[in-house]
Design a protein around this motif. Structure first.
Motif, short mmCIF file in Angstrom:
data_model
loop_
_atom_site.label_atom_id
_atom_site.label_comp_id
_atom_site.label_asym_id
_atom_site.label_seq_id
_atom_site.Cartn_x
_atom_site.Cartn_y
_atom_site.Cartn_z
N VAL A 7 -2.73 14.18 -4.28
CA VAL A 7 -2.18 13.00 -4.95
C VAL A 7 -1.31 12.20 -3.97
O VAL A 7 -1.39 10.97 -3.92
N ASP A 19 -3.50 10.43 -1.41
CA ASP A 19 -4.20 9.30 -2.02
C ASP A 19 -3.24 8.13 -2.27
O ASP A 19 -3.62 6.97 -2.09
N LEU A 20 -2.02 8.42 -2.69
CA LEU A 20 -1.04 7.34 -2.90
C LEU A 20 -0.78 6.61 -1.58
O LEU A 20 -0.78 5.38 -1.53
N ASN A 53 -2.69 6.39 1.02
CA ASN A 53 -3.87 5.64 1.45
C ASN A 53 -4.13 4.42 0.58
O ASN A 53 -4.55 3.37 1.09
N PHE A 54 -3.88 4.52 -0.71
CA PHE A 54 -4.07 3.35 -1.57
C PHE A 54 -3.15 2.21 -1.13
O PHE A 54 -3.60 1.06 -0.94
N PHE A 55 -1.87 2.51 -0.95
CA PHE A 55 -0.93 1.44 -0.61
C PHE A 55 -1.14 0.92 0.83
O PHE A 55 -0.89 -0.24 1.10
N ARG A 80 -4.03 0.40 2.03
CA ARG A 80 -5.13 -0.55 1.91
C ARG A 80 -4.71 -1.79 1.13
O ARG A 80 -5.14 -2.90 1.45
N LEU A 81 -3.86 -1.60 0.13
CA LEU A 81 -3.40 -2.75 -0.66
C LEU A 81 -2.51 -3.66 0.19
O LEU A 81 -2.56 -4.89 0.06
N VAL A 82 -1.73 -3.04 1.06
CA VAL A 82 -0.80 -3.80 1.93
C VAL A 82 -1.01 -3.33 3.37
O VAL A 82 -0.22 -2.54 3.91
#
Lengths: 138, 138, 138
Positions: B55, B58-59, B61-63, B65-67
């Motif tokens: 988790v 993934d958190l 990596n998500f952020f 890509r978002l920023v």
């Protein structure tokens, strides 16, 4: 201190302003600070407009597009996927929106603005029982 | 009141639930409210799942890509770039995730849910010393 | 308890750290907790870097791209559009950034880090009068 139990039936906003006000009404008349805290990592607390239900639908749809299910090809880099395609997106949304809210209480009344309601934002697809702890300090 | 000092080694989540519990254990048994506040504008506080380390990956990596870093062509409109390609994205992430957390304390225990841990989310690439102020009110 | 009235003139960050400090200076010297709460659903509170104004411009521009006006084709699925193309995006940004902030006060001083300032982030295009309730507890 009390705990609000909120039953959810899929992704979306569930208002519980009335429950908070009812509890506050029996706590006395003074000034204070109400803290709400949600005991989960796949839903959020929100203060949002309570006038037009379309706002709630739009919020749900925006975040469903910003953080799509892990079955979406754009999310293929995520690894925490075995609890369902809505699970890791739920954790991500829970990072982007509040786990706790602090609302001043003036003479026993919430200092909410005219259009503000208190919501639990469920990020999972299946029904859940959610707990929100409320604490009033002075 | 105390200050937790957290050493970070690049972007990612650093759990310090144990430090918070250890400090709280010597503060007495009553009900109260714990406030955590991070004294920086390029990292965040998060309450997240502490069961599966994926988790946290993934958190991050998500952020990321978002920023993305300001070296990414999609971010070329940003102007605050001279402190490094990870600097302005760090400020943006710090705007999207909590700078303060409020956690009720019941009979001396944090009202955290079963799977909730307390994290500092570092948004910078280089090692940093981060300060989190903790205040217990009643 | 007090209310700060902040006049805004379009989207962007409006610092009011000085007003908070001035009010706090007449509240006494003890330790405590300052809570700020914004009584609206189309603006946010932020703690951000106060050194370089470019950070504020970049924050505004990032969120304007992440959540564009409803006139943008990518936002055509939104339904709450009759209060203007900046209205529903304002509610979305208000969900992503804080409605309340909790800042410890140590011997009468805010526990802010060196580079931290307190801002209201206006998400609407037209001028607005915004109310931020401040409550100091001990």
């Amino acid at each position: 201190m009390t705990t609000f139990n909120i039953s959810t039936r899929g992704q979306g906003l569930y208002e519980f302003t009335r429950d908070v006000r009812a509890w506050l009404a029996v706590q006395g008349d003074g000034d204070g600070l109400l803290t709400l805290f949600v005991r989960h990592t796949s839903c959020s607390l929100l203060i949002q407009e309570n006038a037009d239900p379309e706002v709630q639908t739009d919020l749900r749809n925006f975040f469903a597009r910003l953080v799509p299910p892990t079955t979406d090809p754009s999310m293929s880099y995520l690894t925490h996927t075995y609890e369902g395609p809505d699970d890791m997106p739920a954790h991500i949304k829970a990072a982007m929106m509040p786990v706790s809210l602090s609302i001043p209480v003036q003479q026993g009344e919430l200092a909410l603005g005219t259009w503000q309601g208190i919501y639990l934002f469920e990020h999972r697809d299946q029904p859940h029982q959610r707990q929100v702890v409320a604490y009033l300090s002075h």
